[in-house]
Design a protein around this motif. Structure first.
Motif, PDB file in Angstrom:
ATOM      1  N   PHE A 154      39.897  34.547  52.034  1.00 21.70           N
ATOM      2  CA  PHE A 154      39.074  33.870  51.041  1.00 21.70           C
ATOM      3  C   PHE A 154      39.662  32.498  50.728  1.00 21.70           C
ATOM      4  O   PHE A 154      40.863  32.364  50.508  1.00 21.70           O
ATOM      5  CB  PHE A 154      39.026  34.694  49.753  1.00 21.70           C
ATOM      6  N   SER A 155      38.815  31.497  50.722  1.00 21.62           N
ATOM      7  CA  SER A 155      39.224  30.170  50.270  1.00 21.62           C
ATOM      8  C   SER A 155      38.034  29.510  49.581  1.00 21.62           C
ATOM      9  O   SER A 155      36.876  29.877  49.815  1.00 21.62           O
ATOM     10  CB  SER A 155      39.699  29.306  51.442  1.00 21.62           C
ATOM     11  N   LYS A 156      38.318  28.555  48.726  1.00 24.99           N
ATOM     12  CA  LYS A 156      37.258  27.905  47.965  1.00 24.99           C
ATOM     13  C   LYS A 156      36.356  27.086  48.883  1.00 24.99           C
ATOM     14  O   LYS A 156      36.809  26.496  49.868  1.00 24.99           O
ATOM     15  CB  LYS A 156      37.861  27.019  46.879  1.00 24.99           C
ATOM     16  N   GLU A 157      35.064  27.083  48.520  1.00 26.36           N
ATOM     17  CA  GLU A 157      34.040  26.319  49.246  1.00 26.36           C
ATOM     18  C   GLU A 157      33.968  26.719  50.720  1.00 26.36           C
ATOM     19  O   GLU A 157      33.731  25.892  51.600  1.00 26.36           O
ATOM     20  CB  GLU A 157      34.289  24.818  49.104  1.00 26.36           C
ATOM     21  N   SER A 158      34.168  28.003  50.979  1.00 29.24           N
ATOM     22  CA  SER A 158      34.104  28.519  52.339  1.00 29.24           C
ATOM     23  C   SER A 158      32.922  29.464  52.489  1.00 29.24           C
ATOM     24  O   SER A 158      32.281  29.853  51.511  1.00 29.24           O
ATOM     25  CB  SER A 158      35.390  29.278  52.674  1.00 29.24           C
ATOM     26  N   ILE A 159      32.643  29.870  53.719  1.00 27.81           N
ATOM     27  CA  ILE A 159      31.582  30.831  53.962  1.00 27.81           C
ATOM     28  C   ILE A 159      31.873  32.148  53.253  1.00 27.81           C
ATOM     29  O   ILE A 159      30.963  32.815  52.752  1.00 27.81           O
ATOM     30  CB  ILE A 159      31.394  31.060  55.480  1.00 27.81           C
ATOM     31  N   VAL A 160      33.153  32.516  53.172  1.00 18.66           N
ATOM     32  CA  VAL A 160      33.511  33.772  52.506  1.00 18.66           C
ATOM     33  C   VAL A 160      33.224  33.692  51.012  1.00 18.66           C
ATOM     34  O   VAL A 160      32.688  34.628  50.418  1.00 18.66           O
ATOM     35  CB  VAL A 160      34.989  34.127  52.764  1.00 18.66           C
ATOM     36  N   GLN A 161      33.531  32.568  50.393  1.00 19.77           N
ATOM     37  CA  GLN A 161      33.195  32.399  48.984  1.00 19.77           C
ATOM     38  C   GLN A 161      31.687  32.481  48.774  1.00 19.77           C
ATOM     39  O   GLN A 161      31.221  33.095  47.812  1.00 19.77           O
ATOM     40  CB  GLN A 161      33.725  31.077  48.441  1.00 19.77           C
ATOM     41  N   ASN A 162      30.916  31.880  49.687  1.00 21.69           N
ATOM     42  CA  ASN A 162      29.454  31.957  49.591  1.00 21.69           C
ATOM     43  C   ASN A 162      28.974  33.402  49.661  1.00 21.69           C
ATOM     44  O   ASN A 162      28.091  33.813  48.902  1.00 21.69           O
ATOM     45  CB  ASN A 162      28.798  31.146  50.718  1.00 21.69           C
ATOM     46  N   LEU A 163      29.550  34.160  50.571  1.00 21.16           N
ATOM     47  CA  LEU A 163      29.163  35.560  50.710  1.00 21.16           C
ATOM     48  C   LEU A 163      29.482  36.350  49.449  1.00 21.16           C
ATOM     49  O   LEU A 163      28.639  37.102  48.939  1.00 21.16           O
ATOM     50  CB  LEU A 163      29.882  36.179  51.915  1.00 21.16           C
ATOM     51  N   ILE A 164      30.699  36.207  48.963  1.00 25.24           N
ATOM     52  CA  ILE A 164      31.107  36.923  47.753  1.00 25.24           C
ATOM     53  C   ILE A 164      30.197  36.541  46.583  1.00 25.24           C
ATOM     54  O   ILE A 164      29.738  37.400  45.824  1.00 25.24           O
ATOM     55  CB  ILE A 164      32.577  36.621  47.399  1.00 25.24           C
ATOM     56  N   HIS A 165      29.923  35.253  46.426  1.00 24.99           N
ATOM     57  CA  HIS A 165      29.074  34.776  45.339  1.00 24.99           C
ATOM     58  C   HIS A 165      27.671  35.366  45.446  1.00 24.99           C
ATOM     59  O   HIS A 165      27.080  35.775  44.433  1.00 24.99           O
ATOM     60  CB  HIS A 165      29.004  33.249  45.364  1.00 24.99           C
ATOM     61  N   ASN A 166      27.148  35.437  46.649  1.00 24.76           N
ATOM     62  CA  ASN A 166      25.798  35.968  46.839  1.00 24.76           C
ATOM     63  C   ASN A 166      25.696  37.434  46.476  1.00 24.76           C
ATOM     64  O   ASN A 166      24.733  37.844  45.832  1.00 24.76           O
ATOM     65  CB  ASN A 166      25.342  35.757  48.291  1.00 24.76           C
ATOM     66  N   PHE A 167      26.674  38.247  46.869  1.00 24.35           N
ATOM     67  CA  PHE A 167      26.497  39.657  46.540  1.00 24.35           C
ATOM     68  C   PHE A 167      27.046  40.047  45.173  1.00 24.35           C
ATOM     69  O   PHE A 167      26.745  41.129  44.670  1.00 24.35           O
ATOM     70  CB  PHE A 167      26.998  40.590  47.665  1.00 24.35           C
TER      71      PHE A 167
END
Length: 236
Positions: free
Chosen positions: A76-89
């Motif tokens: 996980f890192s800020k402004e990454s695809i992983v942050q986007n995924l976590i935020h979405n779900f």
């Protein structure tokens, strides 16, 4: 006839409201789910399940609670695809994305790790009932469900509860996080975990304070061992 109409409606809906990749926001292909092929290939996988005795990971719990195994799917890192995924779900209702990602991870674990052959039950880190009512679901339960289906292990939601509502952990350090959660969890069904090997599932591992609090209660209730799986973790 009715099947044809359903297909026609589904196709028309896809034209008006196409399914988009949660990573790059491009339209998903016919056989793509949650992420397009490019975004999925480029996920920052940790490979931690191939390092079952990685002391850097287990040090998060050293001297605090005996966690037998710990691994996360993605960095996980800020402004990454992983942050986007976590935020979405977590905040946009995309709970199916949490389950899908967990299922992908579970398939990896099943084929590449021997740590889960003796697991008896998987539980998600619980939300307080007020947070659950606000969100409508617990993302950790959807993660646990995805893992459970891939690993063919029972998943339960009647084991752990969160008795106190606490403010967000996001801006807290390790000590503050521990003080915030050390008394909020309880095991309400000890027989479900007594003498059993348990996996605790969550979305993001940061300091480990929340998982530690859950593990302590599970071990007090008599479970044999605690292992931890999360979809993401901050870099070491």
């Amino acid at each position: 006839m009715f099947r044809f109409i359903r297909i026609l409606i589904a196709d028309f809906t896809d034209i008006l409201f196409p399914s988009l990749c949660l990573g790059c926001k491009q339209t998903l292909g016919d056989n793509e789910r949650i992420l397009c092929t490019t975004c999925r290939i480029n996920l920052p996988e940790t490979g931690q399940h191939r390092e079952p005795y990685d002391q850097n990971l287990l040090n998060k719990f050293a001297g605090k609670v005996p966690v037998q195994f710990l691994a996360s799917y993605l960095y996980f890192s800020k402004e990454s695809i992983v942050q986007n995924l976590i935020h979405n779900f977590k905040y946009k209702g995309q709970k199916e994305a949490a389950k899908e990602l967990a299922n992908w991870y579970g398939q990896q674990l099943k084929s590449e790790s021997n740590q889960f052959q003796d697991i008896d039950v998987i539980v998600g880190v619980p939300l307080h009932k007020s947070r659950f009512q606000q969100r409508g679901y617990n993302q950790a339960d959807w993660i646990a469900q995805g893992l459970a289906e891939a690993l063919n292990i029972p998943m339960r939601t009647d084991v752990l509860v969160r008795n106190e509502f606490k403010e967000s952990q996001t801006r807290k350090n390790r000590l503050e996080r521990w003080e915030n959660v050390k008394t909020v969890f309880a095991v309400i069904n000890p027989q479900a975990v007594k003498n059993k090997n348990v996996v605790v599932a969550d979305d993001v591992l940061t300091t480990g304070a929340t998982i530690e609090a859950c593990a302590i209660e599970l071990l007090k209730a008599g479970c044999k061992s605690v292992r931890v799986l999360t979809l993401a973790a901050t870099h070491r």
